[in-house]
Scaffold this motif. Structure first.
Motif, PDB file in Angstrom:
ATOM      1  N   GLU A  22       0.821  -1.202   0.000  1.00 31.50           N
ATOM      2  CA  GLU A  22       0.000   0.000   0.000  1.00 31.50           C
ATOM      3  C   GLU A  22       0.863   1.265   0.000  1.00 31.50           C
ATOM      4  N   ILE A  23       1.886   1.289   0.841  1.00 35.67           N
ATOM      5  CA  ILE A  23       2.700   2.507   0.945  1.00 35.67           C
ATOM      6  C   ILE A  23       3.572   2.701  -0.285  1.00 35.67           C
ATOM      7  N   VAL A  24       3.987   1.598  -0.923  1.00 36.12           N
ATOM      8  CA  VAL A  24       4.837   1.748  -2.107  1.00 36.12           C
ATOM      9  C   VAL A  24       4.055   2.382  -3.249  1.00 36.12           C
ATOM     10  N   THR A  25       2.728   2.241  -3.253  1.00 37.82           N
ATOM     11  CA  THR A  25       1.912   2.899  -4.273  1.00 37.82           C
ATOM     12  C   THR A  25       2.018   4.414  -4.157  1.00 37.82           C
ATOM     13  N   PHE A  26       2.035   4.902  -2.931  1.00 36.62           N
ATOM     14  CA  PHE A  26       2.169   6.343  -2.713  1.00 36.62           C
ATOM     15  C   PHE A  26       3.493   6.864  -3.273  1.00 36.62           C
ATOM     16  N   VAL A  39      -6.735  18.589   3.597  1.00 34.23           N
ATOM     17  CA  VAL A  39      -7.630  17.727   4.368  1.00 34.23           C
ATOM     18  C   VAL A  39      -7.027  16.335   4.528  1.00 34.23           C
ATOM     19  N   CYS A  40      -6.517  15.776   3.444  1.00 37.53           N
ATOM     20  CA  CYS A  40      -5.910  14.440   3.500  1.00 37.53           C
ATOM     21  C   CYS A  40      -4.720  14.402   4.446  1.00 37.53           C
ATOM     22  N   THR A  41      -3.894  15.446   4.405  1.00 40.05           N
ATOM     23  CA  THR A  41      -2.708  15.480   5.253  1.00 40.05           C
ATOM     24  C   THR A  41      -3.079  15.558   6.732  1.00 40.05           C
ATOM     25  N   VAL A  42      -4.046  16.392   7.056  1.00 36.72           N
ATOM     26  CA  VAL A  42      -4.466  16.532   8.456  1.00 36.72           C
ATOM     27  C   VAL A  42      -5.035  15.213   8.985  1.00 36.72           C
ATOM     28  N   ASN A  97      -3.599   5.071   3.322  1.00 36.02           N
ATOM     29  CA  ASN A  97      -2.507   4.420   4.040  1.00 36.02           C
ATOM     30  C   ASN A  97      -2.534   4.746   5.531  1.00 36.02           C
ATOM     31  N   GLY A  98      -3.123   5.874   5.878  1.00 33.41           N
ATOM     32  CA  GLY A  98      -3.227   6.222   7.278  1.00 33.41           C
ATOM     33  C   GLY A  98      -4.098   5.269   8.073  1.00 33.41           C
ATOM     34  N   VAL A 134      -3.418  12.940  12.095  1.00 32.59           N
ATOM     35  CA  VAL A 134      -4.214  12.600  13.279  1.00 32.59           C
ATOM     36  C   VAL A 134      -4.336  11.087  13.432  1.00 32.59           C
ATOM     37  N   SER A 135      -4.578  10.385  12.344  1.00 32.37           N
ATOM     38  CA  SER A 135      -4.729   8.928  12.417  1.00 32.37           C
ATOM     39  C   SER A 135      -3.441   8.252  12.868  1.00 32.37           C
ATOM     40  N   GLN A 136      -2.296   8.760  12.428  1.00 32.44           N
ATOM     41  CA  GLN A 136      -1.034   8.143  12.830  1.00 32.44           C
ATOM     42  C   GLN A 136      -0.701   8.437  14.296  1.00 32.44           C
TER      43      GLN A 136
END
Length: 346
Positions: free
Chosen positions: A79-83, A192-195, A130-131, A199-201
Motif C-alpha cells: 500500500e505505501i509503495v503505491t504512494f 484535508v488528507c494530510t491533516v 494508508n493512514g 491525526v490517524s497516525q
C-alpha cells in the motif's frame, strides 16, 4: 493579494504553479517574481534550481521504493509503495512542466497539467488511505485492501483530471475565471488528507505502539509540510527579491515537500517490523548448527552432548548400546546378534 477561496489569482501572483498559465484569464496569471531562466543549447530552461530538486527527488524516491520492496513481510508494504510510485511520477512530470520542456504555449500543456493535477489528488488520497492501513480494517496486502486503494486513487484521479481539463477548456459549465471546483481539489483536498493522515497516525502510535519515537518522525514531517506551504504562499516573492531572482519560493517548496515525503518513509519504516522467519534477504543467512549429528565429523563444540549415559561403551543412538556392542562378538560369551546367526545363539 492574499489567498481567496475559489480563486488562483492571489496564489499565482505569489507562486509560479504549474496551473497558473491556464487559470484566471485567457493568458493565465503571471507571478510577481520568479526564478531566472537558463539557456542550455539554445533551449530556455525555466526554474533550473527547482528542476534540480525534482531530479534529486526522483533519485531519492527510487531508493526509498527499493528499501520498501526489500521488506517483504512488513505491514502495509504494497500500500505505501503505491504512494511513492505516484510521488515519483509527479516529480517526473513536474520536471517537464516547471522547466518549460513542455512549453505553456504548446497544445499539449493543458492535458499534461490536467494529468499532473489528477496525480497530485490521487497521491494525497493514497496517503489518506494508508493512514488507516495500520488499523487493519482490511488485512494489508490482500486483494480487498489493494483494490480499494487502487480504485479510490483512480476515481479521484479521474475526477480531478476532468475538473482540470474542463476548467482549462471551459466545458461542462466550468470556467477558468472561477475555478472553484479545481481550487477545492487542488488546494483544499491535499490539506484535508494530510491533516487526517497526521491525526490517524498519532492515534495509532498512542493506542497500539509502546515506542514513542515515531512521533518525532510525524512532527518533523508535519513541520516540513507546513514550512513548504508558508514559504510558497507567503514568502515566495520576498525570497525571490532577496536572492536576485536566482531562486524563489517554489524551490524551497519542492525541497521541503521532498523532506516531508522522506519523513513519511522514515515513519513507516520505524513502525513496521519485518518477520525474519519468512523474509527473503539478499544476503545468505548464517545458521548455527546446534545438533551434534549435523555438525559434521571432527566437531567438538558440544562435548557434553557426545558422551553416552551407558558406561559400557561409546555413544549410541539405540538405547545407550553401541552398534559395536550389538554386533561384535569379541568379548561376549553369549554370542552375538549378527547375521548369519550362530548355533549357540539359541
Amino acid at each position: 493579494m492574499g489567498i481567496q477561496f475559489g480563486s488562483f489569482n492571489g496564489i499565482c501572483e505569489t507562486a509560479a504553479l504549474v496551473i497558473c498559465p491556464l487559470v484566471g484569464t485567457d493568458q493565465g496569471v503571471e507571478p510577481t517574481c520568479y526564478s531566472r531562466n537558463v539557456d542550455i543549447g539554445g533551449t530556455l530552461i525555466f526554474q533550473p534550481s527547482t528542476s534540480f530538486v525534482h531530479i534529486v527527488a526522483i533519485i531519492m524516491t527510487a531508493i526509498m521504493i527499493y528499501h520498501i520492496r526489500s521488506k517483504y513481510t512488513a505491514v502495509g508494504r504494497k500500500e505505501i509503495v503505491t504512494f511513492f510510485w505516484l510521488y515519483a511520477i509527479i516529480e517526473l512530470l513536474a520536471l517537464f512542466l516547471d522547466s518549460g520542456i513542455i512549453p505553456t504555449a504548446n497544445v499539449t500543456y493543458p492535458w499534461f497539467t490536467a494529468v499532473y493535477a489528477g496525480l497530485v489528488a490521487a497521491a494525497y488520497t493514497c496517503l489518506l488511505i494508508n493512514g488507516f492501513v495500520g488499523f487493519q480494517f482490511a488485512e494489508d496486502g490482500t486483494p480487498l485492501s489493494l483494490w480499494f486503494l487502487r480504485i479510490s486513487c483512480l476515481v479521484i484521479f479521474g475526477l480531478q483530471f476532468f475538473l482540470a481539463i474542463a476548467t482549462f477548456k471551459q466545458i461542462a459549465g466550468l470556467n477558468y475565471t472561477k475555478p472553484i471546483a479545481l481550487w477545492i481539489m487542488y488546494i483544499l483536498w491535499p490539506l484535508v488528507c494530510t491533516v487526517i493522515y497526521i491525526v490517524s497516525q498519532l492515534v495509532l502510535v498512542f493506542r497500539t505502539l509502546e515506542d514513542r519515537w515515531p512521533i518525532g518522525d510525524i512532527i518533523f514531517g508535519t513541520a516540513f509540510f507546513a514550512v513548504a506551504q508558508v514559504l510558497l504562499f507567503a514568502f515566495s516573492v520576498t525570497i525571490c527579491d532577496a536572492i536576485k531572482h536566482y531562486i524563489d519560493g517554489l524551490f524551497f517548496f519542492t525541497l521541503c515537500m521532498l523532506l516531508s515525503v522522506m519523513m513519511v518513509y522514515k515513519y513507516w519504516d520505524s513502525i513496521t517490523k519485518e518477520d525474519l522467519e519468512f523474509s527473503v534477504g539478499s544476503k545468505a543467512a548464517v545458521w548455527e548448527v546446534k545438533d551434534p549429528l549435523l555438525a559434521g565429523p571432527g566437531a567438538s563444540d558440544y562435548p557434553e552432548e557426545d558422551a553416552s549415559n551407558y558406561p559400557g561403551g561409546p555413544a549410541s543412538l539405540v538405547g545407550g548400546i553401541s552398534g559395536q556392542q550389538l554386533y561384535n562378538p569379541q568379548g561376549q560369551k553369549g554370542g552375538y546378534r549378527g547375521y548369519p546367526p550362530t548355533d549357540n545363539r539359541y
